[in-house]
Write a protein that holds these residues in place. Sequence first.
Motif, PDB file in Angstrom:
ATOM      1  N   ARG A   1       0.824  -1.207   0.000  1.00  0.00           N
ATOM      2  CA  ARG A   1       0.000   0.000   0.000  1.00  0.00           C
ATOM      3  C   ARG A   1       0.862   1.263   0.000  1.00  0.00           C
ATOM      4  O   ARG A   1       0.521   2.258  -0.644  1.00  0.00           O
ATOM      5  CB  ARG A   1      -0.923  -0.008   1.217  1.00  0.00           C
ATOM      6  CG  ARG A   1      -2.046  -1.025   1.128  1.00  0.00           C
ATOM      7  CD  ARG A   1      -3.118  -0.738   2.158  1.00  0.00           C
ATOM      8  NE  ARG A   1      -2.609  -0.867   3.509  1.00  0.00           N
ATOM      9  CZ  ARG A   1      -2.648  -1.980   4.205  1.00  0.00           C
ATOM     10  NH1 ARG A   1      -3.192  -3.077   3.680  1.00  0.00           N
ATOM     11  NH2 ARG A   1      -2.178  -2.048   5.438  1.00  0.00           N
TER      12      ARG A   1
ATOM     13  N   GLN B   1       1.965  15.616 -11.898  1.00  0.00           N
ATOM     14  CA  GLN B   1       0.831  16.333 -12.478  1.00  0.00           C
ATOM     15  C   GLN B   1       0.791  17.778 -11.982  1.00  0.00           C
ATOM     16  O   GLN B   1       0.486  18.702 -12.739  1.00  0.00           O
ATOM     17  CB  GLN B   1      -0.467  15.613 -12.122  1.00  0.00           C
ATOM     18  CG  GLN B   1      -1.713  16.272 -12.707  1.00  0.00           C
ATOM     19  CD  GLN B   1      -2.978  15.552 -12.315  1.00  0.00           C
ATOM     20  OE1 GLN B   1      -2.945  14.601 -11.547  1.00  0.00           O
ATOM     21  NE2 GLN B   1      -4.101  16.001 -12.836  1.00  0.00           N
TER      22      GLN B   1
ATOM     23  N   THR C   1       2.075   1.804  -3.456  1.00  0.00           N
ATOM     24  CA  THR C   1       0.996   2.361  -4.284  1.00  0.00           C
ATOM     25  C   THR C   1       0.770   3.835  -3.968  1.00  0.00           C
ATOM     26  O   THR C   1       0.612   4.672  -4.864  1.00  0.00           O
ATOM     27  CB  THR C   1      -0.289   1.566  -4.053  1.00  0.00           C
ATOM     28  OG1 THR C   1      -0.062   0.178  -4.330  1.00  0.00           O
ATOM     29  CG2 THR C   1      -1.408   2.075  -4.936  1.00  0.00           C
ATOM     30  N   ALA C   2       0.767   4.141  -2.652  1.00  0.00           N
ATOM     31  CA  ALA C   2       0.569   5.543  -2.260  1.00  0.00           C
ATOM     32  C   ALA C   2       1.712   6.412  -2.745  1.00  0.00           C
ATOM     33  O   ALA C   2       1.496   7.556  -3.185  1.00  0.00           O
ATOM     34  CB  ALA C   2       0.443   5.635  -0.737  1.00  0.00           C
ATOM     35  N   ARG C   3       2.947   5.875  -2.686  1.00  0.00           N
ATOM     36  CA  ARG C   3       4.087   6.653  -3.161  1.00  0.00           C
ATOM     37  C   ARG C   3       3.991   6.895  -4.663  1.00  0.00           C
ATOM     38  O   ARG C   3       4.279   7.992  -5.150  1.00  0.00           O
ATOM     39  CB  ARG C   3       5.388   5.919  -2.843  1.00  0.00           C
ATOM     40  CG  ARG C   3       6.632   6.731  -3.178  1.00  0.00           C
ATOM     41  CD  ARG C   3       7.887   5.951  -2.923  1.00  0.00           C
ATOM     42  NE  ARG C   3       7.992   4.807  -3.808  1.00  0.00           N
ATOM     43  CZ  ARG C   3       9.016   3.979  -3.813  1.00  0.00           C
ATOM     44  NH1 ARG C   3      10.003   4.152  -2.960  1.00  0.00           N
ATOM     45  NH2 ARG C   3       9.038   2.945  -4.635  1.00  0.00           N
ATOM     46  N   ALA C   4       3.563   5.824  -5.397  1.00  0.00           N
ATOM     47  CA  ALA C   4       3.415   6.000  -6.839  1.00  0.00           C
ATOM     48  C   ALA C   4       2.350   7.056  -7.150  1.00  0.00           C
ATOM     49  O   ALA C   4       2.525   7.893  -8.033  1.00  0.00           O
ATOM     50  CB  ALA C   4       3.056   4.664  -7.490  1.00  0.00           C
ATOM     51  N   ARG C   5       1.239   6.991  -6.383  1.00  0.00           N
ATOM     52  CA  ARG C   5       0.194   7.991  -6.608  1.00  0.00           C
ATOM     53  C   ARG C   5       0.690   9.383  -6.257  1.00  0.00           C
ATOM     54  O   ARG C   5       0.379  10.362  -6.955  1.00  0.00           O
ATOM     55  CB  ARG C   5      -1.033   7.646  -5.773  1.00  0.00           C
ATOM     56  CG  ARG C   5      -1.760   6.383  -6.235  1.00  0.00           C
ATOM     57  CD  ARG C   5      -2.918   6.069  -5.305  1.00  0.00           C
ATOM     58  NE  ARG C   5      -3.630   4.877  -5.762  1.00  0.00           N
ATOM     59  CZ  ARG C   5      -4.618   4.305  -5.082  1.00  0.00           C
ATOM     60  NH1 ARG C   5      -5.007   4.836  -3.920  1.00  0.00           N
ATOM     61  NH2 ARG C   5      -5.214   3.222  -5.537  1.00  0.00           N
ATOM     62  N   LEU C   6       1.459   9.476  -5.162  1.00  0.00           N
ATOM     63  CA  LEU C   6       1.981  10.773  -4.761  1.00  0.00           C
ATOM     64  C   LEU C   6       2.935  11.329  -5.812  1.00  0.00           C
ATOM     65  O   LEU C   6       2.892  12.515  -6.154  1.00  0.00           O
ATOM     66  CB  LEU C   6       2.689  10.663  -3.412  1.00  0.00           C
ATOM     67  CG  LEU C   6       3.325  11.939  -2.855  1.00  0.00           C
ATOM     68  CD1 LEU C   6       2.263  13.016  -2.662  1.00  0.00           C
ATOM     69  CD2 LEU C   6       4.048  11.656  -1.544  1.00  0.00           C
ATOM     70  N   GLU C   7       3.814  10.446  -6.321  1.00  0.00           N
ATOM     71  CA  GLU C   7       4.736  10.903  -7.360  1.00  0.00           C
ATOM     72  C   GLU C   7       3.974  11.344  -8.604  1.00  0.00           C
ATOM     73  O   GLU C   7       4.323  12.357  -9.233  1.00  0.00           O
ATOM     74  CB  GLU C   7       5.716   9.782  -7.695  1.00  0.00           C
ATOM     75  CG  GLU C   7       6.712   9.486  -6.567  1.00  0.00           C
ATOM     76  CD  GLU C   7       7.613   8.322  -6.912  1.00  0.00           C
ATOM     77  OE1 GLU C   7       7.358   7.658  -7.946  1.00  0.00           O
ATOM     78  OE2 GLU C   7       8.567   8.066  -6.148  1.00  0.00           O
ATOM     79  N   ALA C   8       2.921  10.556  -8.955  1.00  0.00           N
ATOM     80  CA  ALA C   8       2.129  10.948 -10.127  1.00  0.00           C
ATOM     81  C   ALA C   8       1.425  12.277  -9.880  1.00  0.00           C
ATOM     82  O   ALA C   8       1.356  13.141 -10.771  1.00  0.00           O
ATOM     83  CB  ALA C   8       1.113   9.850 -10.451  1.00  0.00           C
ATOM     84  N   ALA C   9       0.906  12.447  -8.644  1.00  0.00           N
ATOM     85  CA  ALA C   9       0.231  13.710  -8.326  1.00  0.00           C
ATOM     86  C   ALA C   9       1.206  14.881  -8.348  1.00  0.00           C
ATOM     87  O   ALA C   9       0.883  15.972  -8.834  1.00  0.00           O
ATOM     88  CB  ALA C   9      -0.443  13.606  -6.961  1.00  0.00           C
TER      89      ALA C   9
END
Length: 451
Positions: free
Chosen positions: A226, A240, A229-237
């Motif tokens: 998790r 962006q 996943t959160a780190r990947a989402r944070l990096e994507a955010a």
Amino acid sequence: MRTRLRRSLRTRLALLAGIAMLLLNVVVSGFVMFGIHDDVADVRASDVSGRALRVLLMVKRNQLPQVLEPLGLDGIQVVDPAGRAVAWTPNLAGAPRQTAHIPRDQANYVSRSCDLPAFPGRCELVVALRAYQPEGTWIIYAFDPAVPWFVSPQVVLFQIVVSALLVGLTFFGVSRVVARTLAPVSAITKRLAEITADGGGLRVPVPDTDDEIRALAETANQTLERLETARARLEAAMEQQRRFAGDASHDLRSPITAMRAQVEEAMLHPEETDWRETSTQVLASLDRLQAIVTDLLTLTKLDAGAPSDHRPVDLGELVTAETARPRAKRVVTGPEEGVVVMGDRLQLTRLLTNLLDNAERHAETQVTVTVRQEGGRAVLEVLDDGAGIEPAHRELVFQRFTRLDDSRNRDAGGTGLGLPIAREIATAHHGTLTIEDSPKGARFVLRLPLA
């Protein structure tokens, strides 16, 4: 050393188990000594009685000498019917009668007496035998050391050795068991210590046992997954956000640059400048700048989850009200009555307006708006008869400051934020906004939960 003991669970558990075993051995040893004490005392009394019986036989045969053999005892004393000591072992020669205990209803009597005249500071086992003679009853007293509470030093030593062995085995066994049990924990700790900010993909080892430690390892791996996943989402955010900041800077700079150029050109040739036309151009740039800033503020509020006033909203009535305004392209409506959702009317109006504006910019002649119920949800469709959007680009248009090449050529004044704002509003209302297939043009479909 004390710090190590406090930190080592293995040592603490082994010590606790050893102390518990020691206490258990002390209790068991006490019961054992208490149990065998009486047995040993009975055996000792029987032995003393057997030796004193020889003296009784001498009395019976009238062969009693004055000085008796000790027979391995502390002493022997014979008392005649008159209560006088008439025979004794050498250590009791001339000594008075040592005890007045007389067996009455039995042939012999066993007692434990302390501080006798001949044995001060000691406790003796006293065996009294009755010898019946014609002249009266003779009493033979035999003295031997009393059995102590610990029975004998050999018994105490045996108990100490056994207790030490059991405590040692317990300490060793518990230490080994705890070490084997905690070995997976040590492996997990070591692996977790190796995980760094860039250590994606690492997992802790899962033991083969079916116990709490396996559950811990599996939970740790799920947590790591998790986190990744959160780190990947944070990096994507963050990526962006960086693109958003860059695009916003570019789009904000364009109208500012245009206004600066227009004003500088007018100031270079003030006598030849048409100030009304220049003002009109500057106002157009200001309108574009204001539109971008307004959209940015709207997106910021939506991203921050600002509270909104959700009330029942009739989508058919909303469509009728918004499409009544004059537009450059013909708008055809087909709203169904009674399609009510819970939402913020202002935000839903902004969503519909953005969709209509987008459809109007790209339609050839007509925009169609319909409202209906489908599968327990409210559905609002906005369809234009323009060139449409390729399936590969349907998600790109919902990204901020994204405009397709064709759109840029036909609509240089757009902010690139209308459709992203519409989707954010749909998401905030627990709905979806997508682009679906249509025979011609772009078909935007909004689905919201019914009130």
